[in-house]
Design an enzyme around this catalytic site. Structure first.
Site, PDB file in Angstrom:
ATOM      1  N   ASP A   7      -4.453  84.987  81.357  1.00 55.14           N
ATOM      2  CA  ASP A   7      -3.959  84.699  80.018  1.00 55.14           C
ATOM      3  C   ASP A   7      -3.325  83.309  80.081  1.00 55.14           C
ATOM      4  OD1 ASP A   7      -3.107  85.056  77.334  1.00 55.14           O
ATOM      5  OD2 ASP A   7      -1.149  85.707  78.040  1.00 55.14           O
ATOM      6  N   LEU A   8      -3.139  82.678  78.946  1.00 53.01           N
ATOM      7  CA  LEU A   8      -2.545  81.333  78.919  1.00 53.01           C
ATOM      8  C   LEU A   8      -1.098  81.362  78.458  1.00 53.01           C
ATOM      9  CD1 LEU A   8      -2.794  78.231  79.091  1.00 53.01           C
ATOM     10  CD2 LEU A   8      -3.677  78.278  76.744  1.00 53.01           C
ATOM     11  N   ASP A   9      -0.882  81.817  77.231  1.00 55.74           N
ATOM     12  CA  ASP A   9       0.450  81.803  76.643  1.00 55.74           C
ATOM     13  C   ASP A   9       1.393  82.736  77.393  1.00 55.74           C
ATOM     14  OD1 ASP A   9      -0.655  80.163  74.721  1.00 55.74           O
ATOM     15  OD2 ASP A   9      -1.041  81.802  73.326  1.00 55.74           O
ATOM     16  N   THR A  15       3.451  78.332  75.781  1.00 55.13           N
ATOM     17  CA  THR A  15       2.946  78.059  74.443  1.00 55.13           C
ATOM     18  C   THR A  15       3.232  79.214  73.488  1.00 55.13           C
ATOM     19  OG1 THR A  15       0.798  78.765  75.292  1.00 55.13           O
ATOM     20  CG2 THR A  15       1.147  76.404  75.033  1.00 55.13           C
ATOM     21  N   LYS A  44       2.843  88.598  70.570  1.00 56.52           N
ATOM     22  CA  LYS A  44       2.358  88.174  71.883  1.00 56.52           C
ATOM     23  C   LYS A  44       1.004  88.786  72.214  1.00 56.52           C
ATOM     24  CE  LYS A  44       6.308  86.837  74.730  1.00 56.52           C
ATOM     25  NZ  LYS A  44       7.057  87.146  75.977  1.00 56.52           N
ATOM     26  N   SER A 115      -7.770  83.959  76.994  1.00 54.13           N
ATOM     27  CA  SER A 115      -6.688  83.761  76.035  1.00 54.13           C
ATOM     28  C   SER A 115      -7.171  84.013  74.619  1.00 54.13           C
ATOM     29  CB  SER A 115      -6.149  82.323  76.141  1.00 54.13           C
ATOM     30  OG  SER A 115      -5.229  82.051  75.102  1.00 54.13           O
ATOM     31  N   ALA A 116      -6.267  84.545  73.788  1.00 51.00           N
ATOM     32  CA  ALA A 116      -6.581  84.720  72.372  1.00 51.00           C
ATOM     33  C   ALA A 116      -6.549  83.394  71.626  1.00 51.00           C
ATOM     34  CB  ALA A 116      -5.584  85.692  71.740  1.00 51.00           C
ATOM     35  N   LYS A 146      -7.320  91.308  71.806  1.00 50.15           N
ATOM     36  CA  LYS A 146      -6.465  92.191  72.580  1.00 50.15           C
ATOM     37  C   LYS A 146      -5.700  93.107  71.606  1.00 50.15           C
ATOM     38  CE  LYS A 146      -5.797  88.372  75.845  1.00 50.15           C
ATOM     39  NZ  LYS A 146      -4.856  87.430  76.445  1.00 50.15           N
ATOM     40  N   GLU A 170      -1.194  88.829  82.946  1.00 47.34           N
ATOM     41  CA  GLU A 170      -0.730  88.907  81.563  1.00 47.34           C
ATOM     42  C   GLU A 170       0.788  89.044  81.488  1.00 47.34           C
ATOM     43  OE1 GLU A 170      -1.188  88.919  78.431  1.00 47.34           O
ATOM     44  OE2 GLU A 170      -3.348  88.789  78.107  1.00 47.34           O
ATOM     45  N   ASP A 171       1.343  88.584  80.364  1.00 50.38           N
ATOM     46  CA  ASP A 171       2.782  88.755  80.129  1.00 50.38           C
ATOM     47  C   ASP A 171       3.049  89.671  78.941  1.00 50.38           C
ATOM     48  OD1 ASP A 171       1.913  86.851  78.158  1.00 50.38           O
ATOM     49  OD2 ASP A 171       4.011  86.315  77.844  1.00 50.38           O
TER      50      ASP A 171
END
Length: 221
Positions: A7-9, A15, A44, A115-116, A146, A170-171
């Site tokens: 995941d990115l954010d 971000t 999120k 990432s979304a 997601k 993932e967070d």
């Protein structure tokens, strides 16, 4: 373990906070409401369409806007976000991430972004990590966001792997559910009670390493 799906954010850089600032601007300017700080958790890891729907529900204004009006709000949100994103640089990479990426690359592990955010390539370019990744899944090319598994399945497909050969990072709870539904192994970063469905949870990115991921993968498999 042949691949790691990121995941990115909230995993590579913060971000997620920038997204929330942008959503808050839309809520204030277009819906005349203020989003509480804890509402960030509700947004999120989910798609922008799901995000605006949750905001409209919170405002008590679901079904009050046409699809064209909603699309205008989404465009405004992206404009706000891009202004914030322009401030990013390599100082915004989370601790330990660059070292982890280097360890994984040296071990021959393939790396893919799940990432979304459609802005993932731009974010990775801004923080100087775009060349570290073998692939970036395009969220516009998957049917469901997601917590559905689609984006992680696509991220694995982009590096020619089956999800069960990969670990996902993932967070967000929705992201962890997405990883598990894709039949990959989930490592959560953050609050263990929120991320309880993950196979392993670490409190921050500082704890991530090649050896930790290999141990988690081998213990679950």
């Amino acid at each position: 373990m042949k691949g790691v799906l990121f995941d990115l954010d909230g995993v590579i850089t913060d971000t997620a906070q920038l997204h929330f600032k942008a959503w808050s601007a839309v809520a204030k300017n277009d819906l005349d409401i203020s989003l509480p700080a804890n509402f960030e958790n509700d947004l999120k890891g989910i798609s922008r369409t799901d995000s605006i729907n949750r905001i409209l529900d919170f405002a008590g204004k679901a079904d009050q806007f046409s699809s064209a009006e909603i699309e205008t709000m989404l465009d405004k949100k992206n404009t706000y976000y891009l202004k914030e994103m322009d401030k990013l640089d390599n100082n915004d990479i989370f601790p330990g991430i660059t070292n982890l990426l280097d360890q994984l690359k040296q071990a021959g592990i393939l790396l893919s972004i799940a990432s979304a955010s459609k802005n993932a390539p731009a974010v990775l370019t801004k923080i100087g990590l775009i060349d570290k990744f073998d692939a970036i899944a395009d969220p516009s090319k998957v049917a469901h966001g997601k917590p559905a598994p689609d984006i992680f399945i696509e991220a694995a497909r982009k590096i020619n792997l089956d999800p069960h050969e990969c670990i996902g990072l993932e967070d967000a709870a929705a992201g962890v559910q997405s990883i598990k539904s894709a039949n990959a192994i989930a490592v959560g970063i953050g609050n263990s009670s929120v991320l309880s469905k993950a196979d392993k949870v670490v409190p921050s990115t500082d704890y991530l390493s090649l050896s930790l991921l290999e141990n988690v993968y081998n213990s679950v498999k």
